[in-house]
Design a protein around this motif. Structure first.
Motif, PDB file in Angstrom:
ATOM      1  N   GLY A 214       0.752  -1.297  -0.152  1.00 26.74           N
ATOM      2  CA  GLY A 214      -0.013   0.066   0.000  1.00 26.74           C
ATOM      3  C   GLY A 214       0.804   1.369   0.073  1.00 26.74           C
ATOM      4  N   LEU A 215       2.012   1.193  -0.424  1.00 25.30           N
ATOM      5  CA  LEU A 215       3.166   2.331  -0.519  1.00 25.30           C
ATOM      6  C   LEU A 215       3.183   2.973  -1.961  1.00 25.30           C
ATOM      7  CD1 LEU A 215       5.652   0.868   2.017  1.00 25.30           C
ATOM      8  CD2 LEU A 215       3.925   2.397   2.571  1.00 25.30           C
ATOM      9  N   ASN A 216       3.757   3.943  -1.937  1.00 24.71           N
ATOM     10  CA  ASN A 216       4.043   4.662  -3.239  1.00 24.71           C
ATOM     11  C   ASN A 216       5.234   3.912  -3.941  1.00 24.71           C
ATOM     12  OD1 ASN A 216       4.363   6.248  -5.452  1.00 24.71           O
ATOM     13  ND2 ASN A 216       4.882   8.272  -4.390  1.00 24.71           N
ATOM     14  N   ASP A 217       4.817   3.571  -5.446  1.00 19.25           N
ATOM     15  CA  ASP A 217       5.793   2.639  -6.028  1.00 19.25           C
ATOM     16  C   ASP A 217       6.787   3.793  -6.534  1.00 19.25           C
ATOM     17  OD1 ASP A 217       4.132   3.903  -7.887  1.00 19.25           O
ATOM     18  OD2 ASP A 217       4.015   1.975  -9.179  1.00 19.25           O
ATOM     19  N   GLN A 218       6.708   4.683  -6.376  1.00 22.35           N
ATOM     20  CA  GLN A 218       8.000   5.887  -6.916  1.00 22.35           C
ATOM     21  C   GLN A 218       8.855   6.021  -5.981  1.00 22.35           C
ATOM     22  OE1 GLN A 218       7.913   6.688 -10.250  1.00 22.35           O
ATOM     23  NE2 GLN A 218       6.141   4.993 -10.277  1.00 22.35           N
ATOM     24  N   ALA A 219       8.663   5.264  -4.665  1.00 22.73           N
ATOM     25  CA  ALA A 219       9.704   5.708  -3.651  1.00 22.73           C
ATOM     26  C   ALA A 219      11.240   5.260  -4.215  1.00 22.73           C
ATOM     27  CB  ALA A 219       9.436   4.831  -2.540  1.00 22.73           C
ATOM     28  N   ILE A 220      12.091   5.694  -3.379  1.00 23.25           N
ATOM     29  CA  ILE A 220      13.455   5.648  -3.705  1.00 23.25           C
ATOM     30  C   ILE A 220      13.929   4.204  -3.858  1.00 23.25           C
ATOM     31  CG2 ILE A 220      14.321   5.818  -1.393  1.00 23.25           C
ATOM     32  CD1 ILE A 220      16.179   7.404  -4.587  1.00 23.25           C
ATOM     33  N   TYR A 221      13.175   3.414  -3.093  1.00 19.36           N
ATOM     34  CA  TYR A 221      13.492   1.947  -3.050  1.00 19.36           C
ATOM     35  C   TYR A 221      13.328   1.182  -4.340  1.00 19.36           C
ATOM     36  CZ  TYR A 221      12.862  -3.101  -1.521  1.00 19.36           C
ATOM     37  OH  TYR A 221      12.940  -4.320  -1.385  1.00 19.36           O
ATOM     38  N   ALA A 222      12.492   1.594  -5.132  1.00 17.95           N
ATOM     39  CA  ALA A 222      12.239   1.272  -6.438  1.00 17.95           C
ATOM     40  C   ALA A 222      12.820   2.159  -7.647  1.00 17.95           C
ATOM     41  CB  ALA A 222      10.722   1.077  -6.723  1.00 17.95           C
ATOM     42  N   ASN A 223      13.562   3.119  -7.434  1.00 21.50           N
ATOM     43  CA  ASN A 223      14.183   4.014  -8.231  1.00 21.50           C
ATOM     44  C   ASN A 223      15.145   3.437  -8.933  1.00 21.50           C
ATOM     45  OD1 ASN A 223      16.516   6.123  -8.830  1.00 21.50           O
ATOM     46  ND2 ASN A 223      14.354   7.300  -8.896  1.00 21.50           N
ATOM     47  N   VAL A 224      15.283   3.261 -10.246  1.00 17.96           N
ATOM     48  CA  VAL A 224      16.245   2.864 -11.066  1.00 17.96           C
ATOM     49  C   VAL A 224      17.634   3.317 -10.921  1.00 17.96           C
ATOM     50  CG1 VAL A 224      17.114   2.158 -13.513  1.00 17.96           C
ATOM     51  CG2 VAL A 224      14.522   2.079 -13.044  1.00 17.96           C
ATOM     52  N   GLU A 225      17.842   4.288 -10.686  1.00 15.61           N
ATOM     53  CA  GLU A 225      19.165   4.848 -10.253  1.00 15.61           C
ATOM     54  C   GLU A 225      19.726   4.381  -9.046  1.00 15.61           C
ATOM     55  OE1 GLU A 225      21.073   6.371 -12.690  1.00 15.61           O
ATOM     56  OE2 GLU A 225      19.258   6.203 -13.950  1.00 15.61           O
ATOM     57  N   ARG A 226      18.787   4.463  -8.223  1.00 17.60           N
ATOM     58  CA  ARG A 226      19.165   3.925  -6.966  1.00 17.60           C
ATOM     59  C   ARG A 226      19.690   2.474  -6.918  1.00 17.60           C
ATOM     60  NH1 ARG A 226      21.280   3.805  -1.405  1.00 17.60           N
ATOM     61  NH2 ARG A 226      20.422   1.911  -0.614  1.00 17.60           N
ATOM     62  N   ILE A 227      18.751   1.524  -7.735  1.00 24.69           N
ATOM     63  CA  ILE A 227      19.184   0.506  -7.873  1.00 24.69           C
ATOM     64  C   ILE A 227      20.183   0.097  -8.632  1.00 24.69           C
ATOM     65  CG2 ILE A 227      18.258  -1.728  -9.107  1.00 24.69           C
ATOM     66  CD1 ILE A 227      15.413  -0.804  -8.671  1.00 24.69           C
ATOM     67  N   LYS A 228      20.721   0.874  -9.612  1.00 25.02           N
ATOM     68  CA  LYS A 228      22.013   0.733 -10.241  1.00 25.02           C
ATOM     69  C   LYS A 228      23.205   1.074  -9.261  1.00 25.02           C
ATOM     70  CE  LYS A 228      20.419   2.018 -14.838  1.00 25.02           C
ATOM     71  NZ  LYS A 228      20.512   2.706 -16.017  1.00 25.02           N
ATOM     72  N   GLU A 229      22.924   1.858  -8.361  1.00 29.37           N
ATOM     73  CA  GLU A 229      23.894   2.410  -7.363  1.00 29.37           C
ATOM     74  C   GLU A 229      24.226   0.933  -6.481  1.00 29.37           C
ATOM     75  OE1 GLU A 229      24.346   5.031  -3.348  1.00 29.37           O
ATOM     76  OE2 GLU A 229      22.775   5.689  -5.162  1.00 29.37           O
ATOM     77  N   GLU A 230      23.119   0.443  -6.039  1.00 26.36           N
ATOM     78  CA  GLU A 230      23.311  -0.716  -5.249  1.00 26.36           C
ATOM     79  C   GLU A 230      23.862  -1.693  -5.928  1.00 26.36           C
ATOM     80  OE1 GLU A 230      19.719  -2.133  -3.133  1.00 26.36           O
ATOM     81  OE2 GLU A 230      18.766   0.078  -3.244  1.00 26.36           O
ATOM     82  N   ILE A 231      23.649  -2.130  -7.185  1.00 25.97           N
ATOM     83  CA  ILE A 231      24.102  -3.158  -7.904  1.00 25.97           C
ATOM     84  C   ILE A 231      25.934  -2.964  -7.782  1.00 25.97           C
ATOM     85  CG2 ILE A 231      24.529  -4.438 -10.187  1.00 25.97           C
ATOM     86  CD1 ILE A 231      21.215  -4.371 -10.202  1.00 25.97           C
ATOM     87  N   LYS A 232      25.803  -1.771  -8.149  1.00 25.37           N
ATOM     88  CA  LYS A 232      27.460  -1.375  -8.380  1.00 25.37           C
ATOM     89  C   LYS A 232      28.231  -1.642  -7.152  1.00 25.37           C
ATOM     90  CE  LYS A 232      30.627   2.364  -9.723  1.00 25.37           C
ATOM     91  NZ  LYS A 232      30.674   3.760 -10.174  1.00 25.37           N
ATOM     92  N   TYR A 233      27.713  -1.097  -6.169  1.00 22.63           N
ATOM     93  CA  TYR A 233      28.136  -1.779  -4.948  1.00 22.63           C
ATOM     94  C   TYR A 233      28.421  -3.116  -4.533  1.00 22.63           C
ATOM     95  CZ  TYR A 233      29.036  -1.441   0.282  1.00 22.63           C
ATOM     96  OH  TYR A 233      29.439  -1.463   1.658  1.00 22.63           O
ATOM     97  N   PHE A 234      27.393  -3.840  -4.817  1.00 20.48           N
ATOM     98  CA  PHE A 234      27.236  -5.220  -4.610  1.00 20.48           C
ATOM     99  C   PHE A 234      28.189  -5.795  -5.551  1.00 20.48           C
ATOM    100  CE2 PHE A 234      26.024  -9.046  -7.363  1.00 20.48           C
ATOM    101  CZ  PHE A 234      25.754  -9.954  -6.041  1.00 20.48           C
ATOM    102  N   ASP A 235      28.450  -5.458  -6.742  1.00 19.56           N
ATOM    103  CA  ASP A 235      29.643  -5.836  -7.789  1.00 19.56           C
ATOM    104  C   ASP A 235      31.213  -5.716  -7.000  1.00 19.56           C
ATOM    105  OD1 ASP A 235      27.943  -6.544  -9.503  1.00 19.56           O
ATOM    106  OD2 ASP A 235      28.185  -5.051 -10.795  1.00 19.56           O
ATOM    107  N   GLY A 236      31.262  -4.871  -6.245  1.00 21.61           N
ATOM    108  CA  GLY A 236      32.414  -4.358  -5.778  1.00 21.61           C
ATOM    109  C   GLY A 236      32.804  -5.369  -4.455  1.00 21.61           C
ATOM    110  N   VAL A 237      31.517  -5.577  -3.554  1.00 21.52           N
ATOM    111  CA  VAL A 237      31.452  -6.574  -2.614  1.00 21.52           C
ATOM    112  C   VAL A 237      32.073  -7.978  -2.845  1.00 21.52           C
ATOM    113  CG1 VAL A 237      30.464  -7.678  -0.552  1.00 21.52           C
ATOM    114  CG2 VAL A 237      30.099  -5.219  -1.062  1.00 21.52           C
ATOM    115  N   VAL A 238      31.287  -8.357  -3.938  1.00 25.24           N
ATOM    116  CA  VAL A 238      31.453  -9.831  -4.372  1.00 25.24           C
ATOM    117  C   VAL A 238      32.918 -10.096  -4.921  1.00 25.24           C
ATOM    118  CG1 VAL A 238      29.193 -10.470  -4.704  1.00 25.24           C
ATOM    119  CG2 VAL A 238      30.265  -9.574  -6.527  1.00 25.24           C
TER     120      VAL A 238
END
Length: 268
Positions: A214-238
């Protein structure tokens, strides 16, 4: 008159036979019936000895022997000495084989093996729950498998699926704002699996998740740029960890689990 005596003979622990005999003797005064267990019988000499003791003590023999040659020997030997014997599981095995045309394994201790397998599964499921989502980094070094990934990459359902395969799994979320636990970098690479996903697929999954809450699907959690940032960080960790990476973008949990199992067993 001495108390009645029943010898419980088994090619395994003898728990099954003893439980059945106890159930039967409970219909009488249990204190009046003595039970002596003879476990792990592997040779006919032991069977002959038990028959001699039973003859001497006017005892009955209840047995669970799964090997046909041992069953046959005991029954014939007891018959020679007029000793009463009760085959506790033999007739059931024979009837199942005859009715359903199934071939028995004739392996002692199968019930115990099944019990051990069940408890290993329960232990693995409890482990997965306890060390889910990075709750306690101490589980990382105790785990058979460690899963890492950003939010909504199926870490928890994968952990539970693998737990049903009797593997202890810890999973750890990777978040740019949170330093990964140092234990992650001590895990042998062959035990660690990074779960990668495409930004577009994850964007869709997270938006649907927000809607379901029941939340806004435009929240930062679902933002594509934010997701790309998380994936980049994930790549560095693994990369630092040196662990194997699996793309889960278009895979069901079962498919990903099979990939992990194949890779894990290849190095076991």
């Amino acid at each position: 008159m001495t108390n009645p005596l029943i010898y419980v003979v088994s090619d395994s622990v003898g728990e099954t036979a003893e439980l059945v005999v106890k159930a039967a003797t409970s219909q009488f005064n249990p204190a009046e019936v003595m039970i002596k267990r003879v476990p792990y019988v592997e040779d006919t000499a032991t069977l002959s000895e038990v028959v001699s003791l039973a003859k001497l003590n006017n005892a009955i023999i209840g047995f669970t022997l799964v090997k046909p040659i041992m069953r046959k020997f005991l029954i014939e030997e007891a018959g020679k000495h007029d000793v009463e014997v009760i085959d506790i599981i033999g007739p059931i095995i024979d009837k199942i084989q005859e009715t359903y045309d199934l071939k028995p394994k004739h392996e002692p201790g199968m019930v115990r093996k099944l019990d051990e397998d069940y408890f290993k599964k329960v232990e693995a499921i409890e482990f997965a729950v306890k060390y889910d989502d990075g709750r306690d980094p101490r589980g990382i070094l105790r785990a058979d498998i460690v899963l890492v990934g950003i939010s909504r990459t199926s870490k928890t359902p994968l952990s539970q699926f693998l737990a049903h395969k009797r593997l202890k799994v810890a999973n750890v979320p990777i978040v740019p704002e949170v330093e990964p636990p140092e234990e992650l970098f001590l895990v042998p690479p062959e035990k660690c699996f990074g779960l990668k996903i495409s930004p577009e697929k994850l964007n869709h999954i997270r938006r649907e998740r927000l809607k379901s809450l029941g939340l806004n699907d435009q929240a930062i959690y679902a933002n594509v740029e934010r997701i790309k940032e998380e994936i980049k960080y994930f790549d560095g960790v693994v990369e630092r960890m040196g662990c194997q990476v699996i793309d889960v973008s278009n895979k069901a949990v079962e498919e990903t689990a099979n990939v992990i199992l194949n890779l894990y067993h290849r190095h076991s």
